[in-house]
Design a protein around this motif. Structure first.
Motif, mmCIF file in Angstrom:
data_model
loop_
_atom_site.group_PDB
_atom_site.id
_atom_site.type_symbol
_atom_site.label_atom_id
_atom_site.label_comp_id
_atom_site.label_asym_id
_atom_site.label_seq_id
_atom_site.Cartn_x
_atom_site.Cartn_y
_atom_site.Cartn_z
ATOM 1 N N ALA A 44 59.461 -4.652 -1.700
ATOM 2 C CA ALA A 44 59.348 -3.408 -0.710
ATOM 3 C C ALA A 44 60.779 -2.730 -0.598
ATOM 4 C CB ALA A 44 58.894 -3.647 0.482
ATOM 5 N N ASP A 45 61.929 -3.551 -0.445
ATOM 6 C CA ASP A 45 63.098 -2.942 -0.307
ATOM 7 C C ASP A 45 64.209 -3.444 -1.057
ATOM 8 O OD1 ASP A 45 63.563 -5.479 0.826
ATOM 9 O OD2 ASP A 45 63.965 -4.652 2.866
ATOM 10 N N HIS A 69 50.101 -1.647 12.650
ATOM 11 C CA HIS A 69 50.279 -1.081 11.400
ATOM 12 C C HIS A 69 51.705 -1.781 10.551
ATOM 13 C CE1 HIS A 69 50.655 1.977 7.760
ATOM 14 N NE2 HIS A 69 51.784 1.877 7.978
ATOM 15 N N HIS A 70 52.714 -2.199 11.467
ATOM 16 C CA HIS A 70 53.790 -2.532 10.929
ATOM 17 C C HIS A 70 54.220 -3.997 10.933
ATOM 18 C CE1 HIS A 70 55.482 1.548 10.819
ATOM 19 N NE2 HIS A 70 54.520 1.697 12.022
ATOM 20 N N ARG A 78 57.465 7.909 -9.485
ATOM 21 C CA ARG A 78 58.959 7.257 -9.584
ATOM 22 C C ARG A 78 59.275 7.321 -10.971
ATOM 23 N NH1 ARG A 78 57.476 2.528 -8.926
ATOM 24 N NH2 ARG A 78 57.505 1.983 -6.560
ATOM 25 N N VAL A 94 59.421 6.385 13.329
ATOM 26 C CA VAL A 94 58.601 5.556 12.542
ATOM 27 C C VAL A 94 57.358 6.084 12.100
ATOM 28 C CG1 VAL A 94 57.148 3.249 13.359
ATOM 29 C CG2 VAL A 94 59.246 3.815 14.372
ATOM 30 N N VAL A 95 57.214 5.850 10.967
ATOM 31 C CA VAL A 95 55.939 6.467 10.047
ATOM 32 C C VAL A 95 55.127 5.571 9.626
ATOM 33 C CG1 VAL A 95 57.747 8.194 9.443
ATOM 34 C CG2 VAL A 95 57.222 6.364 7.890
ATOM 35 N N ARG A 96 54.002 5.918 9.379
ATOM 36 C CA ARG A 96 52.594 5.409 8.573
ATOM 37 C C ARG A 96 52.536 5.951 7.196
ATOM 38 N NH1 ARG A 96 48.261 3.193 12.632
ATOM 39 N NH2 ARG A 96 49.463 2.858 14.435
ATOM 40 N N THR A 97 52.621 5.358 6.198
ATOM 41 C CA THR A 97 52.532 5.995 5.037
ATOM 42 C C THR A 97 52.185 4.946 4.059
ATOM 43 O OG1 THR A 97 53.690 7.196 3.132
ATOM 44 C CG2 THR A 97 54.875 5.434 4.459
ATOM 45 N N PRO A 119 55.081 3.829 -1.354
ATOM 46 C CA PRO A 119 55.298 2.609 -1.619
ATOM 47 C C PRO A 119 56.924 2.210 -1.513
ATOM 48 C CG PRO A 119 54.654 3.604 -3.696
ATOM 49 C CD PRO A 119 54.490 4.501 -2.648
ATOM 50 N N LYS A 141 60.715 1.737 2.224
ATOM 51 C CA LYS A 141 61.715 0.849 2.940
ATOM 52 C C LYS A 141 62.931 1.007 1.758
ATOM 53 C CE LYS A 141 59.195 -1.953 5.952
ATOM 54 N NZ LYS A 141 59.152 -2.966 6.872
ATOM 55 N N MET A 142 62.585 1.820 0.697
ATOM 56 C CA MET A 142 63.874 2.098 -0.070
ATOM 57 C C MET A 142 64.481 3.088 0.266
ATOM 58 S SD MET A 142 63.440 -0.269 -2.692
ATOM 59 C CE MET A 142 63.920 0.419 -4.182
ATOM 60 N N ASN A 170 62.145 -0.687 11.754
ATOM 61 C CA ASN A 170 61.037 -0.174 11.194
ATOM 62 C C ASN A 170 61.027 1.621 11.257
ATOM 63 O OD1 ASN A 170 58.883 -1.480 9.953
ATOM 64 N ND2 ASN A 170 58.279 -2.256 12.043
ATOM 65 N N ASP A 218 54.511 7.881 13.925
ATOM 66 C CA ASP A 218 54.130 7.052 15.178
ATOM 67 C C ASP A 218 54.979 7.690 16.179
ATOM 68 O OD1 ASP A 218 52.527 5.532 13.801
ATOM 69 O OD2 ASP A 218 53.348 3.520 14.109
#
Lengths: 650, 650
Positions: A459-460, A527-528, B92, B209-212, B215, B218-219, B238, B281
């Motif tokens: 993810a990161d 969600h998190h 990407r 803070v988002v919801r998505t 992918p 977190k990068m 987050n 959020d």
């Protein structure tokens, strides 16, 4: 249900064992009455070293940073000093790693820090979860009278200065004694201490800042000289701890009441350290105490009132085991109580606490007896044994041999729980042929800690320590090593990808063990939430032998739409970090070091780790329902039929 | 001498540059008046990433742990997203390490954390050294009137709400502006901002803070789409930061007053991220601001009033350089002021501040201009350039090329100070033939950071990071790589041991540069002082290519009685730790990885590192007085004849 005088547990004693238990249970939402008869946390002295394994555990709880902030001393090596020939005082005869390279430890050192700082890390964490220690209060009475089937134990506590200053009688589901060697609860239960082959000793211990030209004053040292024996242990803030054996039952004229003043002990230390000088700038703490070796015959009688820590095992301080054993006693009990109380496991699992922890204590005592005996014996000098060899080439004496043999034990990685419902072995009720056995099919041993490995989080792209990726959250940790998804240049997914999909489908079935304990829809998590995505009892990590960018590119093939493992967005990993212990992983672009460390090849495998970090079982990853069925059988051994659907307290 | 209204320095502004300067000088015992016109430290927003090099520096100051305790996001890789063919949204096109392996970084990641937490780490440290920030106060007047030759600068400050709430006029040796882009001091001095090839931009920045299902949320991502461009930066807790370019002077219809509401920016971000969804959020901070590229023509006029940080250089936020450049501005100036004020160096060394730091700012601006221009340009899709290649095989576009080329720069390791009195080059006044040149004789480059290496500390057998062993204490760091002391089985010390003894003797001579600045006998330090054993201006580390136990055994031969280096008891090291970058060091029992990284062979060598961590000179280690004489010549270039004998303030 709970009213003001009802608690899930009453914990007596706020030393390492009580604090660990309280911290775990407070995080998981339990209501705790925690008392201690001291007005303040430990102010000086009493420190033990934190073993490498305990540091893993503290990090897993997020407490390592708070401890390291105090700049503890770190012991990587132990130096052995023995009498030099011809009355020349002492000389170094060798050194040995405190956690040698044959042990694959993330932190190959012992951490030395004043116990008060360690306690404070726990107390701070407990307080953020609404639990504090009531001081100075003591227990005066208790009984498992069963008057209330849910809260069967009645406990009476009062202020140490008498009931006029405060007294309470509460009901609890459990009572825990972390009172230390002189346990009221143990006495009242009539639990005897067993003294198999008792060695008792009188010890002097002194913490202070010294001036010396002794070259190893910042090392842990065991020093034997014609003037006696001493152990040197470095501490934070330039301090050093000296353990001086004042009397031992192995002495011909043993007197357990023998004592010594601070000055006498300093004088003795100066004699032992010759030809080096030694002066004290300051003494922070000094104490003389007799210690007998003993072990409690029982850790519980009714699986409601439990004992742990020094209350169950006493021994010499030299192997630095007291606090570490206490931590693991509590960590072992905490999740078992949690699983019973949240209806995930039957009450019978509580019977595993005593045999798992008592065998560890027994090993500790037999190591300690051997070690303590040897420590008080002055070994012969090179001259005396007529050897012309150089010191470094001397035959190792028995003390050094015992020390080296004990390294796995003293580092904390020697803890090995025997087979039972949690620790699979061929006699386990789960009989699938897919369970992988050590050493033929996996390097992992059930009842032992998960081998550490470093991987890249997809993810990161962070490099992370896989064994630390799931915190101590009371959940089983299921590691799915997905093997090598592409084995030729065709870009066709391999059988391990299909096997992984089979397993995901199995776990997604409403009747699977995984779904039976999932949250009710109304309890769905944020969600998190990264760790407990579907259930409070399971966390899943998936690891592929593929470079991270390729996993990112191929994600939809590897973890297609609806794949259960894909929901753990922060727990997908690339096994693409070179590891110095896996030489083939050092080649450019190589992958698979973590797989190799577990003993897995291109086909991967599944590892179930208990909530306390010990391996439960290892299963082959195959296409079809076999892998899921093997896990089903395994979990069936210690889960209820009920639908435990605990809402996370996070 | 100093009375209530006299200060060593007045520092205006408590952002990164002012706090770094204040923290350093407070540690070294200076009397500071530090003001800031904000009532509180930064509460939200304004964060920049901490570069790998800055994290080295923060660790060197003991501040890293306090920062990491807030669980910052760590950026190891950057993902590039570009328009997909056929209006399919974005895809990407590749990823790249933010600090690629060709850079030997101890911490190969960028650390993202709210600026307030970073500021608090400095403020806490300053307070332990008796300095605090006076808020909300502002500067209203100043003049280098020279009325008092020791305190030539008069400074008037007052409460931001007016002088009735407080006003002071103080005298100071120095005045420093860390006021940021709108600097009163810079304006008053009449220092112009230069705008060479100005790019100005209007930026929107949003923390939340988002919801998505995107992918790479977190990068760190740079995303170009048909709907515009965006930069994604992960944050602690987050959160995610989005940088959205609202207007650029490269746009045909550029309007620097263009703005956008929170909703408009969110809507634009949603369009850019298609086909992925994106919902908020919560939004913690949102701001729109125009930024022009500029650089101050002068950093000081009189070497009494200095400018640093954003006051000297403004640019787009995207390369994450503002705070990092500010830190290094202050770190550069701090030790120079310290050395002048403690009479170790002549006042003339202050003239090196501007050229060293301005060239870094110039490089930053030209990188930023190129980067910002490309960022706002939508690159062609694969389809548009008629390529049948897969995305990952696409020719890299200019943006990606610029990004990759800039990695050394954006990681902070690209800072290279030109030759001057501190950074030796053949035109330096020190002419000894023993200075080692890059790349022929050493991998180290003067004016660049010391290459990191891991060694074993002999005193306590701890594995340590050599480049971190001497804290930011204002001293020159002299690393003596002692080479291989034994080259055959005879146990006869090699020539490098004799060379090391020669150097120790040279430095022990009362007239050597080392002794000239040693403490007066009455100022002798504590027995336990590890770093400044003889002098406040020098710390020495000695490293041998030998396993640690052998050094311990042979200590009296290697560092015999009275050897000056032996007084640094905690700074003797064994170069016996395998390093994955030095393949030959991975063999069992191999030594010398750190030597190899510096480009040294069996004969070792001497490295002088400036107090801020940059290499000053590298000298061959030879028998006789040559090595000492070379160092003497080097230090002569920037030290006084006087006997600076500062008492340590530790």
């Amino acid at each position: 249900m709970a009213s003001a005088d009802k608690y899930d547990i009453v914990i007596v004693g706020a030393g390492p064992v009580g604090l660990m238990l309280s911290t775990c249970l407070a995080r998981w939402g339990y209501k705790i009455k925690h008392i201690d008869n001291r007005p303040e946390p430990t102010a000086t002295g009493r420190a033990d070293g934190i073993q490498p394994r305990s540091l893993d555990l503290l990090r897993n709880m997020g407490l390592k940073r708070a401890i390291m902030a105090h700049h503890p001393a770190k012991v990587y090596e132990v130096a052995f000093w023995d009498p030099a020939a011809g009355n020349q005082g002492i000389h170094r005869t060798g050194t040995w790693a405190s956690c040698p390279k044959f042990i694959d430890a993330r932190y190959p050192f012992t951490t030395l820090l004043h116990q008060g700082h360690i306690e404070q890390a726990f107390i701070g964490d407990m307080e953020t979860n609404g639990t504090s220690v009531q001081r100075p209060w003591t227990i005066t009475d208790f009984e498992n009278d069963g008057h209330d089937p849910t809260y069967p134990v009645s406990v009476t506590i009062q202020h140490v200065d008498g009931e006029q200053k405060g007294k309470e009688t509460v009901r609890a589901k459990y009572l825990f004694s972390g009172e230390g060697a002189r346990s009221f609860i143990r006495e009242r239960l009539g639990v005897k201490m067993d003294f198999g082959d008792p060695i008792s000793n009188v010890w002097g211990v002194m913490d202070g800042v010294v001036r010396t030209n002794f070259p190893d004053i910042k090392m842990k040292c065991t020093i034997h000289s014609d003037a006696g024996s001493i152990m040197v242990i470095p501490r934070e803030d330039n301090m050093v701890r000296l353990y001086i054996q004042i009397a031992s039952s192995t002495d011909p004229d043993f007197n357990p009441r023998k004592t010594a003043t601070e000055k006498e002990v300093q004088e003795k230390a100066k004699q032992i350290l010759k030809p080096y000088y030694l002066e004290w700038d300051s003494v922070e703490w000094y104490s003389v105490y007799p210690i007998g070796q003993g072990i409690a015959s029982k850790y519980t009688l009714d699986e409601r009132v439990f004992l742990g820590g020094d209350c169950c095992h006493t021994h010499s301080p030299k192997a630095g085991q007291g606090m570490n054993t206490a931590f693991l006693d509590a960590a072992n009990l905490a999740w078992k109580i949690h699983h019973v109380e949240s209806d995930f496991s039957p009450r019978s699992i509580l019977s595993t606490y005593e045999p798992e922890r008592k065998s560890v204590a027994q090993n500790l005592l037999s190591f300690d007896a051997k070690y303590a005996k040897l420590f008080s014996t002055r070994p012969p000098t090179a001259g005396e044994i007529g050897s012309a060899h150089q010191a470094s080439e001397l035959e190792e004496n028995d003390f050094v041999k015992t020390f080296k043999a004990g390294c796995e034990f003293t580092s904390g990685y020697g803890v090995a729980y025997g087979s039972n419902v949690f620790n699979w072995c061929p006699s386990h009720s789960a009989k699938s042929h897919l369970f992988l056995r050590h050493p033929e099919a996996t390097t992992l041993r059930t009842g032992r800690i998960l081998i550490p490995s470093t991987v890249t989080r997809v993810a990161d792209a962070n490099e992370v320590h896989l064994e630390q990726e799931i915190p101590l959250n009371g959940s089983y940790r299921i590691y799915i090593f997905g093997g090598k998804p592409y084995r030729d240049s065709s870009n066709a997914p391999s059988s391990s990808v299909r096997a992984l999909q089979s397993l995901a489908q199995y776990l997604a079935h409403p009747k699977s063990f995984y779904q039976r304990f999932s949250f009710l829809p109304s309890h769905r998590v944020s969600h998190h939430e990264p760790h407990n995505v579907h259930s409070a009892f399971f966390s899943i990590c998936t690891i592929f032998s593929l470079p991270r960018p390729r996993i990112a590119e191929r994600r939809s093939t590897l973890l297609g739409a609806g794949n259960l493992f894909a929901s753990y967005r922060d727990h997908i990993y690339a096994d693409d970090v070179p590891d110095i212990r896996v030489p083939e992983s050092l080649a450019d672009g190589a992958v698979g070091a973590a797989h190799a460390k577990m003993g897995f090849g291109d086909d991967g495998g599944v590892v179930v780790v208990r909530p306390d970090g010990y391996v439960g079982c290892v299963v082959k990853l195959v296409e079809g329902s076999g892998t899921g069925e093997a896990l089903e059988e395994y979990f069936k051994a210690f889960t209820t039929d009920g639908k435990a659907q605990l809402r996370p307290n996070l």
